[in-house]
Design a protein around this motif. Structure first.
Motif, PDB file in Angstrom:
ATOM      1  N   VAL A  22     -22.468  -2.537 -28.122  1.00 13.45           N
ATOM      2  CA  VAL A  22     -23.290  -3.094 -27.040  1.00 13.45           C
ATOM      3  C   VAL A  22     -24.140  -4.241 -27.570  1.00 13.45           C
ATOM      4  CG1 VAL A  22     -25.149  -2.620 -25.401  1.00 13.45           C
ATOM      5  CG2 VAL A  22     -23.353  -0.914 -25.785  1.00 13.45           C
ATOM      6  N   LEU A  23     -24.793  -4.029 -28.700  1.00 15.49           N
ATOM      7  CA  LEU A  23     -25.698  -5.038 -29.247  1.00 15.49           C
ATOM      8  C   LEU A  23     -24.940  -6.276 -29.723  1.00 15.49           C
ATOM      9  CD1 LEU A  23     -28.158  -2.735 -31.225  1.00 15.49           C
ATOM     10  CD2 LEU A  23     -28.448  -3.739 -28.957  1.00 15.49           C
ATOM     11  N   ALA A  24     -23.762  -6.071 -30.306  1.00 12.91           N
ATOM     12  CA  ALA A  24     -22.987  -7.201 -30.810  1.00 12.91           C
ATOM     13  C   ALA A  24     -22.526  -8.121 -29.679  1.00 12.91           C
ATOM     14  CB  ALA A  24     -21.774  -6.696 -31.594  1.00 12.91           C
ATOM     15  N   PHE A  25     -22.375  -7.573 -28.477  1.00 13.76           N
ATOM     16  CA  PHE A  25     -21.940  -8.365 -27.323  1.00 13.76           C
ATOM     17  C   PHE A  25     -22.976  -9.422 -26.966  1.00 13.76           C
ATOM     18  CE2 PHE A  25     -21.294  -9.045 -22.737  1.00 13.76           C
ATOM     19  CZ  PHE A  25     -19.937  -9.307 -22.705  1.00 13.76           C
ATOM     20  N   PHE A  26     -24.248  -9.113 -27.233  1.00 13.06           N
ATOM     21  CA  PHE A  26     -25.334 -10.037 -26.900  1.00 13.06           C
ATOM     22  C   PHE A  26     -25.841 -10.682 -28.195  1.00 13.06           C
ATOM     23  CE2 PHE A  26     -25.251  -6.739 -23.663  1.00 13.06           C
ATOM     24  CZ  PHE A  26     -25.199  -7.483 -22.494  1.00 13.06           C
ATOM     25  N   ALA A  27     -25.085 -11.643 -28.686  1.00 11.93           N
ATOM     26  CA  ALA A  27     -25.402 -12.283 -29.961  1.00 11.93           C
ATOM     27  C   ALA A  27     -26.682 -13.102 -29.863  1.00 11.93           C
ATOM     28  CB  ALA A  27     -24.250 -13.181 -30.393  1.00 11.93           C
ATOM     29  N   GLU A  28     -27.538 -12.965 -30.875  1.00 14.91           N
ATOM     30  CA  GLU A  28     -28.791 -13.714 -30.914  1.00 14.91           C
ATOM     31  C   GLU A  28     -28.508 -15.190 -31.196  1.00 14.91           C
ATOM     32  OE1 GLU A  28     -31.743 -10.439 -32.883  1.00 14.91           O
ATOM     33  OE2 GLU A  28     -29.912 -10.967 -33.948  1.00 14.91           O
ATOM     34  N   PRO A  29     -29.284 -16.103 -30.604  1.00 14.18           N
ATOM     35  CA  PRO A  29     -29.047 -17.542 -30.800  1.00 14.18           C
ATOM     36  C   PRO A  29     -29.009 -17.948 -32.267  1.00 14.18           C
ATOM     37  CG  PRO A  29     -30.611 -17.198 -29.027  1.00 14.18           C
ATOM     38  CD  PRO A  29     -30.375 -15.850 -29.649  1.00 14.18           C
ATOM     39  N   THR A  30     -29.884 -17.367 -33.093  1.00 16.63           N
ATOM     40  CA  THR A  30     -29.883 -17.728 -34.508  1.00 16.63           C
ATOM     41  C   THR A  30     -28.591 -17.309 -35.191  1.00 16.63           C
ATOM     42  OG1 THR A  30     -31.074 -15.646 -34.969  1.00 16.63           O
ATOM     43  CG2 THR A  30     -32.396 -17.662 -34.758  1.00 16.63           C
ATOM     44  N   LEU A  31     -28.037 -16.178 -34.774  1.00 16.21           N
ATOM     45  CA  LEU A  31     -26.771 -15.716 -35.349  1.00 16.21           C
ATOM     46  C   LEU A  31     -25.622 -16.604 -34.909  1.00 16.21           C
ATOM     47  CD1 LEU A  31     -25.147 -13.662 -36.954  1.00 16.21           C
ATOM     48  CD2 LEU A  31     -25.043 -12.224 -34.906  1.00 16.21           C
ATOM     49  N   VAL A  32     -25.636 -17.004 -33.643  1.00 13.07           N
ATOM     50  CA  VAL A  32     -24.594 -17.905 -33.140  1.00 13.07           C
ATOM     51  C   VAL A  32     -24.642 -19.234 -33.891  1.00 13.07           C
ATOM     52  CG1 VAL A  32     -23.771 -19.194 -31.139  1.00 13.07           C
ATOM     53  CG2 VAL A  32     -24.548 -16.829 -30.860  1.00 13.07           C
ATOM     54  N   ASP A  33     -25.855 -19.762 -34.084  1.00 11.81           N
ATOM     55  CA  ASP A  33     -26.011 -21.027 -34.821  1.00 11.81           C
ATOM     56  C   ASP A  33     -25.475 -20.893 -36.240  1.00 11.81           C
ATOM     57  OD1 ASP A  33     -27.184 -22.157 -32.616  1.00 11.81           O
ATOM     58  OD2 ASP A  33     -29.247 -21.904 -33.325  1.00 11.81           O
ATOM     59  N   TRP A  34     -25.775 -19.763 -36.871  1.00 10.01           N
ATOM     60  CA  TRP A  34     -25.302 -19.521 -38.239  1.00 10.01           C
ATOM     61  C   TRP A  34     -23.779 -19.470 -38.288  1.00 10.01           C
ATOM     62  CZ3 TRP A  34     -22.494 -15.372 -40.228  1.00 10.01           C
ATOM     63  CH2 TRP A  34     -22.370 -15.339 -41.623  1.00 10.01           C
ATOM     64  N   ILE A 123     -31.410   1.804 -42.088  1.00 10.88           N
ATOM     65  CA  ILE A 123     -31.466   0.992 -43.302  1.00 10.88           C
ATOM     66  C   ILE A 123     -30.727  -0.326 -43.062  1.00 10.88           C
ATOM     67  CG2 ILE A 123     -30.770   0.849 -45.724  1.00 10.88           C
ATOM     68  CD1 ILE A 123     -30.919   3.918 -45.791  1.00 10.88           C
ATOM     69  N   LYS A 124     -31.350  -1.426 -43.452  1.00 15.19           N
ATOM     70  CA  LYS A 124     -30.729  -2.737 -43.305  1.00 15.19           C
ATOM     71  C   LYS A 124     -30.814  -3.501 -44.627  1.00 15.19           C
ATOM     72  CE  LYS A 124     -30.007  -2.281 -38.864  1.00 15.19           C
ATOM     73  NZ  LYS A 124     -28.618  -2.091 -38.355  1.00 15.19           N
ATOM     74  N   CYS A 125     -29.672  -3.987 -45.099  1.00 16.52           N
ATOM     75  CA  CYS A 125     -29.637  -4.870 -46.267  1.00 16.52           C
ATOM     76  C   CYS A 125     -29.552  -6.292 -45.717  1.00 16.52           C
ATOM     77  CB  CYS A 125     -28.443  -4.537 -47.147  1.00 16.52           C
ATOM     78  SG  CYS A 125     -28.438  -2.846 -47.784  1.00 16.52           S
ATOM     79  N   ALA A 126     -30.681  -6.886 -45.469  1.00 14.31           N
ATOM     80  CA  ALA A 126     -30.711  -8.147 -44.716  1.00 14.31           C
ATOM     81  C   ALA A 126     -31.852  -9.042 -45.197  1.00 14.31           C
ATOM     82  CB  ALA A 126     -30.879  -7.852 -43.226  1.00 14.31           C
ATOM     83  N   ARG A 127     -31.821 -10.297 -44.755  1.00 14.75           N
ATOM     84  CA  ARG A 127     -32.856 -11.262 -45.127  1.00 14.75           C
ATOM     85  C   ARG A 127     -34.177 -10.998 -44.422  1.00 14.75           C
ATOM     86  NH1 ARG A 127     -31.041 -16.252 -47.324  1.00 14.75           N
ATOM     87  NH2 ARG A 127     -28.782 -16.345 -47.608  1.00 14.75           N
ATOM     88  N   GLU A 128     -34.102 -10.409 -43.216  1.00 13.29           N
ATOM     89  CA  GLU A 128     -35.289 -10.179 -42.427  1.00 13.29           C
ATOM     90  C   GLU A 128     -35.043  -9.031 -41.459  1.00 13.29           C
ATOM     91  OE1 GLU A 128     -36.066 -13.626 -40.073  1.00 13.29           O
ATOM     92  OE2 GLU A 128     -34.057 -13.651 -39.177  1.00 13.29           O
ATOM     93  N   ILE A 129     -36.113  -8.494 -40.899  1.00 12.85           N
ATOM     94  CA  ILE A 129     -35.993  -7.486 -39.860  1.00 12.85           C
ATOM     95  C   ILE A 129     -35.867  -8.215 -38.528  1.00 12.85           C
ATOM     96  CG2 ILE A 129     -37.151  -5.604 -38.646  1.00 12.85           C
ATOM     97  CD1 ILE A 129     -38.374  -4.749 -41.255  1.00 12.85           C
ATOM     98  N   ARG A 130     -34.691  -8.139 -37.946  1.00 11.98           N
ATOM     99  CA  ARG A 130     -34.431  -8.828 -36.685  1.00 11.98           C
ATOM    100  C   ARG A 130     -34.840  -7.957 -35.510  1.00 11.98           C
ATOM    101  NH1 ARG A 130     -28.274  -9.739 -37.722  1.00 11.98           N
ATOM    102  NH2 ARG A 130     -28.259 -10.297 -35.520  1.00 11.98           N
ATOM    103  N   PRO A 131     -35.294  -8.563 -34.410  1.00 16.87           N
ATOM    104  CA  PRO A 131     -35.720  -7.784 -33.233  1.00 16.87           C
ATOM    105  C   PRO A 131     -34.661  -6.802 -32.746  1.00 16.87           C
ATOM    106  CG  PRO A 131     -36.372 -10.075 -32.986  1.00 16.87           C
ATOM    107  CD  PRO A 131     -35.518 -10.012 -34.216  1.00 16.87           C
ATOM    108  N   LYS A 132     -33.397  -7.194 -32.857  1.00 15.22           N
ATOM    109  CA  LYS A 132     -32.325  -6.332 -32.360  1.00 15.22           C
ATOM    110  C   LYS A 132     -32.234  -5.015 -33.128  1.00 15.22           C
ATOM    111  CE  LYS A 132     -28.627  -8.377 -30.761  1.00 15.22           C
ATOM    112  NZ  LYS A 132     -27.313  -9.055 -30.651  1.00 15.22           N
ATOM    113  N   TYR A 133     -32.726  -4.995 -34.368  1.00 19.06           N
ATOM    114  CA  TYR A 133     -32.709  -3.745 -35.129  1.00 19.06           C
ATOM    115  C   TYR A 133     -33.548  -2.676 -34.430  1.00 19.06           C
ATOM    116  CZ  TYR A 133     -30.910  -6.581 -39.035  1.00 19.06           C
ATOM    117  OH  TYR A 133     -30.163  -7.418 -39.830  1.00 19.06           O
ATOM    118  N   HIS A 134     -34.667  -3.095 -33.858  1.00 20.62           N
ATOM    119  CA  HIS A 134     -35.531  -2.137 -33.158  1.00 20.62           C
ATOM    120  C   HIS A 134     -34.865  -1.643 -31.871  1.00 20.62           C
ATOM    121  CE1 HIS A 134     -38.731  -2.801 -35.976  1.00 20.62           C
ATOM    122  NE2 HIS A 134     -38.814  -4.084 -35.676  1.00 20.62           N
TER     123      HIS A 134
END
Length: 209
Positions: A22-34, A123-134
Protein backbone atom coordinates in the motif's frame (compact mmCIF):
# COMPACT_ATOMS: atom_id res chain seq x y z
CA UNK A 1 -12.15 0.95 16.65
CA UNK A 2 -9.98 -1.30 14.49
CA UNK A 3 -11.65 -4.30 12.86
CA UNK A 4 -10.62 -7.60 14.50
CA UNK A 5 -7.17 -8.88 13.57
CA UNK A 6 -5.44 -12.16 14.17
CA UNK A 7 -2.04 -13.77 13.87
CA UNK A 8 -1.82 -16.57 11.30
CA UNK A 9 1.00 -18.76 9.91
CA UNK A 10 3.30 -17.10 7.32
CA UNK A 11 2.23 -19.57 4.65
CA UNK A 12 -1.22 -17.96 4.68
CA UNK A 13 0.10 -14.56 3.48
CA UNK A 14 -1.02 -15.26 -0.10
CA UNK A 15 -4.24 -13.42 -0.86
CA UNK A 16 -3.58 -10.61 1.61
CA UNK A 17 -2.46 -7.07 0.79
CA UNK A 18 0.77 -6.12 2.51
CA UNK A 19 1.11 -2.86 4.42
CA UNK A 20 4.32 -2.11 2.50
CA UNK A 21 2.56 -2.67 -0.85
CA UNK A 22 0.00 0.00 0.00
CA UNK A 23 2.72 2.46 1.00
CA UNK A 24 4.90 1.74 -2.03
CA UNK A 25 1.99 2.66 -4.32
CA UNK A 26 2.13 6.23 -3.01
CA UNK A 27 5.75 7.10 -3.73
CA UNK A 28 7.11 10.18 -1.96
CA UNK A 29 8.25 13.03 -4.27
CA UNK A 30 11.82 12.85 -2.95
CA UNK A 31 11.96 9.13 -3.74
CA UNK A 32 10.59 9.68 -7.23
CA UNK A 33 13.20 12.41 -7.83
CA UNK A 34 15.94 10.08 -6.62
CA UNK A 35 14.77 7.26 -8.91
CA UNK A 36 14.68 9.60 -11.91
CA UNK A 37 18.15 10.92 -11.08
CA UNK A 38 19.66 7.45 -10.65
CA UNK A 39 17.91 6.03 -13.70
CA UNK A 40 18.76 2.37 -14.41
CA UNK A 41 20.94 2.20 -11.27
CA UNK A 42 18.00 2.88 -8.94
CA UNK A 43 16.78 -0.73 -8.82
CA UNK A 44 20.28 -2.05 -8.26
CA UNK A 45 20.88 0.37 -5.36
CA UNK A 46 17.48 -0.38 -3.85
CA UNK A 47 18.12 -4.13 -4.07
CA UNK A 48 21.49 -3.76 -2.30
CA UNK A 49 19.89 -1.64 0.42
CA UNK A 50 17.16 -4.24 0.91
CA UNK A 51 19.82 -6.95 1.28
CA UNK A 52 21.53 -4.95 4.04
CA UNK A 53 18.22 -4.46 5.82
CA UNK A 54 17.42 -8.17 5.63
CA UNK A 55 20.82 -9.16 6.99
CA UNK A 56 20.52 -6.79 9.92
CA UNK A 57 16.92 -7.77 10.65
CA UNK A 58 17.78 -11.47 10.76
CA UNK A 59 20.89 -10.90 12.90
CA UNK A 60 18.93 -8.87 15.46
CA UNK A 61 16.07 -11.34 15.65
CA UNK A 62 18.55 -14.16 16.16
CA UNK A 63 19.99 -12.20 19.09
CA UNK A 64 16.56 -11.75 20.64
CA UNK A 65 15.78 -15.45 20.29
CA UNK A 66 19.13 -16.90 21.37
CA UNK A 67 21.17 -14.04 22.89
CA UNK A 68 23.65 -14.48 20.05
CA UNK A 69 23.84 -12.22 16.99
CA UNK A 70 23.45 -13.74 13.56
CA UNK A 71 26.22 -13.18 11.02
CA UNK A 72 26.23 -10.22 8.64
CA UNK A 73 28.37 -9.98 5.50
CA UNK A 74 28.48 -6.38 4.28
CA UNK A 75 30.30 -3.40 5.78
CA UNK A 76 27.01 -1.48 5.91
CA UNK A 77 25.28 -4.29 7.79
CA UNK A 78 28.12 -4.43 10.34
CA UNK A 79 27.73 -0.69 10.91
CA UNK A 80 23.97 -1.02 11.36
CA UNK A 81 24.40 -3.90 13.78
CA UNK A 82 26.90 -1.82 15.78
CA UNK A 83 24.26 0.91 15.92
CA UNK A 84 21.71 -1.55 17.28
CA UNK A 85 24.17 -2.71 19.93
CA UNK A 86 24.67 0.90 21.05
CA UNK A 87 20.91 1.42 21.25
CA UNK A 88 20.50 -1.82 23.18
CA UNK A 89 23.23 -0.81 25.64
CA UNK A 90 21.64 2.61 26.11
CA UNK A 91 18.05 1.42 26.61
CA UNK A 92 18.41 -2.17 27.86
CA UNK A 93 15.00 -2.96 26.33
CA UNK A 94 13.01 -6.13 26.90
CA UNK A 95 12.36 -7.11 23.28
CA UNK A 96 10.36 -9.77 21.49
CA UNK A 97 10.22 -10.64 17.79
CA UNK A 98 7.17 -9.31 15.97
CA UNK A 99 4.57 -11.79 14.72
CA UNK A 100 2.83 -11.44 11.37
CA UNK A 101 -0.55 -9.73 11.68
CA UNK A 102 -3.67 -10.18 9.57
CA UNK A 103 -6.82 -8.13 9.25
CA UNK A 104 -9.66 -10.23 7.91
CA UNK A 105 -12.07 -7.43 6.99
CA UNK A 106 -9.67 -5.65 4.64
CA UNK A 107 -7.44 -8.66 3.87
CA UNK A 108 -4.31 -6.78 4.96
CA UNK A 109 -1.16 -8.24 6.46
CA UNK A 110 2.04 -6.86 7.95
CA UNK A 111 4.92 -7.99 10.13
CA UNK A 112 6.43 -5.61 12.69
CA UNK A 113 10.12 -6.15 13.39
CA UNK A 114 10.05 -6.01 17.19
CA UNK A 115 7.92 -5.39 20.24
CA UNK A 116 9.17 -3.42 23.22
CA UNK A 117 6.44 -4.34 25.68
CA UNK A 118 3.27 -3.08 23.95
CA UNK A 119 5.25 -0.76 21.68
CA UNK A 120 5.73 -1.74 18.02
CA UNK A 121 9.30 -1.09 16.85
CA UNK A 122 10.35 -1.05 13.20
CA UNK A 123 14.03 -1.10 12.24
CA UNK A 124 15.25 0.97 9.30
CA UNK A 125 18.75 1.00 7.79
CA UNK A 126 18.35 4.36 6.12
CA UNK A 127 19.75 7.89 5.77
CA UNK A 128 16.84 9.44 7.64
CA UNK A 129 13.53 8.66 9.32
CA UNK A 130 10.97 9.28 6.60
CA UNK A 131 7.36 10.26 7.45
CA UNK A 132 6.07 7.14 5.71
CA UNK A 133 7.85 4.96 8.27
CA UNK A 134 5.45 6.24 10.93
CA UNK A 135 2.49 5.48 8.68
CA UNK A 136 3.86 1.94 8.29
CA UNK A 137 4.03 1.39 12.04
CA UNK A 138 0.60 3.04 12.23
CA UNK A 139 -0.70 0.27 9.97
CA UNK A 140 0.79 -2.33 12.28
CA UNK A 141 -0.63 -0.55 15.32
CA UNK A 142 -4.07 -0.57 13.69
CA UNK A 143 -3.95 -4.31 13.12
CA UNK A 144 -2.51 -5.10 16.55
CA UNK A 145 -4.65 -2.46 18.31
CA UNK A 146 -1.58 -0.82 19.89
CA UNK A 147 -1.13 2.78 20.93
CA UNK A 148 2.65 3.13 20.90
CA UNK A 149 5.23 2.80 18.12
CA UNK A 150 8.87 3.54 17.46
CA UNK A 151 11.36 3.77 14.61
CA UNK A 152 14.93 2.65 15.19
CA UNK A 153 17.12 3.98 12.38
CA UNK A 154 20.55 2.38 12.10
CA UNK A 155 23.39 4.21 10.34
CA UNK A 156 25.21 2.38 7.54
CA UNK A 157 28.55 4.13 8.05
CA UNK A 158 28.80 5.51 11.59
CA UNK A 159 27.76 2.52 13.71
CA UNK A 160 25.20 4.74 15.40
CA UNK A 161 21.42 5.04 15.71
CA UNK A 162 18.46 7.41 15.83
CA UNK A 163 15.40 6.37 17.81
CA UNK A 164 12.00 8.10 17.73
CA UNK A 165 8.89 7.05 19.65
CA UNK A 166 5.28 8.02 18.97
CA UNK A 167 2.43 7.76 21.42
CA UNK A 168 -1.25 8.49 21.91
CA UNK A 169 -2.71 10.93 19.38
CA UNK A 170 0.40 10.68 17.20
CA UNK A 171 -0.21 6.96 16.69
CA UNK A 172 -3.94 7.55 16.14
CA UNK A 173 -3.02 9.99 13.35
CA UNK A 174 -0.60 7.47 11.84
CA UNK A 175 -3.23 4.73 11.97
CA UNK A 176 -5.82 6.98 10.34
CA UNK A 177 -3.35 8.01 7.65
CA UNK A 178 -2.66 4.38 6.80
CA UNK A 179 -6.39 3.65 6.60
CA UNK A 180 -6.88 6.64 4.30
CA UNK A 181 -4.11 5.33 2.02
CA UNK A 182 -5.58 1.83 2.15
CA UNK A 183 -8.99 3.10 1.06
CA UNK A 184 -7.40 5.21 -1.69
CA UNK A 185 -5.31 2.24 -2.86
CA UNK A 186 -8.34 -0.05 -3.06
CA UNK A 187 -10.39 2.62 -4.84
CA UNK A 188 -7.68 3.31 -7.42
CA UNK A 189 -7.03 -0.38 -7.99
CA UNK A 190 -10.76 -0.83 -8.57
CA UNK A 191 -10.75 1.97 -11.15
CA UNK A 192 -7.73 0.48 -12.89
CA UNK A 193 -9.31 -2.96 -13.05
CA UNK A 194 -12.60 -1.50 -14.25
CA UNK A 195 -10.88 0.43 -17.04
CA UNK A 196 -8.69 -2.47 -18.20
CA UNK A 197 -9.46 -3.38 -21.77
CA UNK A 198 -12.06 -0.65 -22.19
CA UNK A 199 -11.57 1.77 -25.09
CA UNK A 200 -12.97 5.28 -25.32
CA UNK A 201 -12.09 5.63 -29.00
CA UNK A 202 -15.71 5.91 -30.16
CA UNK A 203 -16.60 8.58 -27.64
CA UNK A 204 -17.34 12.09 -29.02
CA UNK A 205 -14.81 13.41 -26.50
CA UNK A 206 -12.04 11.02 -27.54
CA UNK A 207 -10.16 13.74 -29.45
CA UNK A 208 -10.06 16.19 -26.58
CA UNK A 209 -6.89 14.89 -24.93
Amino acid sequence: MAPPSQTLPPEEVAGYLRVTTVLAFFAEPTLVDWMVKKGPDAKKIAKAAMKVGTEVDEAIKEFIRSNKYGKVKTVEAVSCLDGFKRWYDDYRPSLSVGARLFNEEYKVTGEPDLYLGDRIIDIKCAREIRPKYHVQTGGYAWMADKGATGILRLHKQLGDYEYVERNGEQVVSDRNCFLDLLHAYNHLQGLLLGAKGVSNADSPAADTF
